[in-house]
Write an enzyme that holds these catalytic residues in place. Sequence first.
Site, PDB file in Angstrom:
ATOM      1  N   HIS A  71       0.779  -1.207   0.056  1.00  0.00           N
ATOM      2  CA  HIS A  71      -0.085  -0.087  -0.195  1.00  0.00           C
ATOM      3  C   HIS A  71       0.893   1.308   0.028  1.00  0.00           C
ATOM      4  CE1 HIS A  71      -3.423  -2.538   0.181  1.00  0.00           C
ATOM      5  NE2 HIS A  71      -3.488  -2.615   1.568  1.00  0.00           N
ATOM      6  N   HIS A 112      -9.933   1.419   0.699  1.00  0.00           N
ATOM      7  CA  HIS A 112      -9.729   0.262   1.682  1.00  0.00           C
ATOM      8  C   HIS A 112     -10.612   0.232   2.902  1.00  0.00           C
ATOM      9  CE1 HIS A 112      -7.519  -3.040   3.648  1.00  0.00           C
ATOM     10  NE2 HIS A 112      -6.467  -2.868   3.043  1.00  0.00           N
ATOM     11  N   GLU A 121     -11.377  -4.499  -2.459  1.00  0.00           N
ATOM     12  CA  GLU A 121     -10.584  -3.243  -3.126  1.00  0.00           C
ATOM     13  C   GLU A 121     -10.327  -3.600  -4.659  1.00  0.00           C
ATOM     14  OE1 GLU A 121      -6.946  -3.369  -0.593  1.00  0.00           O
ATOM     15  OE2 GLU A 121      -7.994  -5.025  -0.012  1.00  0.00           O
TER      16      GLU A 121
END
Length: 376
Positions: free
Chosen positions: A134, A205, A342
Amino acid sequence: MKNKVIISVFLGALLASCSVSDKTGLTKSGLNPENFEAVIDGKHTSLYTLTNANGIEACITNYGGRVVSLMVPDKNGELRDVVLGHDLIADYRNIDNNFGALIGRYGNRIDKGKFTLDGVEYDLPKNNFGHCLHGGEKGFHHSVWDMVQISDTLLTLRLNTPDGYAGFPGNVDVQVTYTLTSDNALRIAYRATTDKPTILNLTNHSYFNLSGNPSQDILAETLIMNASSFTPIDSTFMTTGEILTVEGTPFDFRKGRVIGDSINSGNKQIANGLGYDHNFVLDTAGDISVVAARLYDPTSGIAMDVFTDEPGIQFYAGNFLDGTVKGKHGIAYPCRSAVCLETQHFPDSPNKPAWPSVVVTPDKTYSSTCIYKFSN
């Protein structure tokens, strides 16, 4: 002249107050907007509220561009908060999580935090089993975005990150628009430009529990995934480079499957992910008018359809939640108390050239859209 100055200041304060939630009271989800007022890295944070004509409410903070709460009606018409989060900005800063956050520059994992672009190798932060996850510790989820509320149903966020930010090349300008639509959907539209070739993979998220009771797990919820294949992972959660059929496996959600049915099976991929934590290869061919996934909770009667123009969805079943983190209203979040869906390009695509490219160039605007639509 003095009166003009006073009027100007008053109008400025009035406009500012219209861009955030009413600070004289709580939101429908019970949030106090004053608890989101802070200065982080020299920038102000606030809580913004979207509402549509049907009474649905989405609360969003510009710290990480996070969806803090999302109130949707159940089968009896009662509004329920269907996302996990915190009710204090301090908790978002002090507790390591991605609840509701915008993720970038690269959502999901990059193998060993390295990739090569145009003959140059880039070294990224390694924050997850030796991989970059991420965007690293200083990803977009910990950034303060510039946010403007256009109307009761529309917010825009903007973030500029310099060349070399977290090891990624290019000066990148990102704009994200949150829209609460008249048909009870939260639409997230991403746009980005760069001044040199780079990679981008942006996503949201949010952790969903459609029962509205995050003290309970989501194992009774049913998931439909419009995907005939998935990308398997190794024991470090890194994609192996294969694309496997879901046929005859616990990953076959094409006709719907109760999440808890196979999450504790002896399947090797389930073991590697400690449950479901895998990218699904969608059969939708980028057609955003086709349902990519559907999540349904039998107790609340709430269903959520996911639409996207991305080639994949990461299905994560909250395996790392363990009851130690307390969220809104002091509720502890137990293991598997939420689902993340996601929308994305595939994990580690920069190192797997056969997969859809994530390269963005100065002459090409990055574009991606995700829609979470609710019904009962």
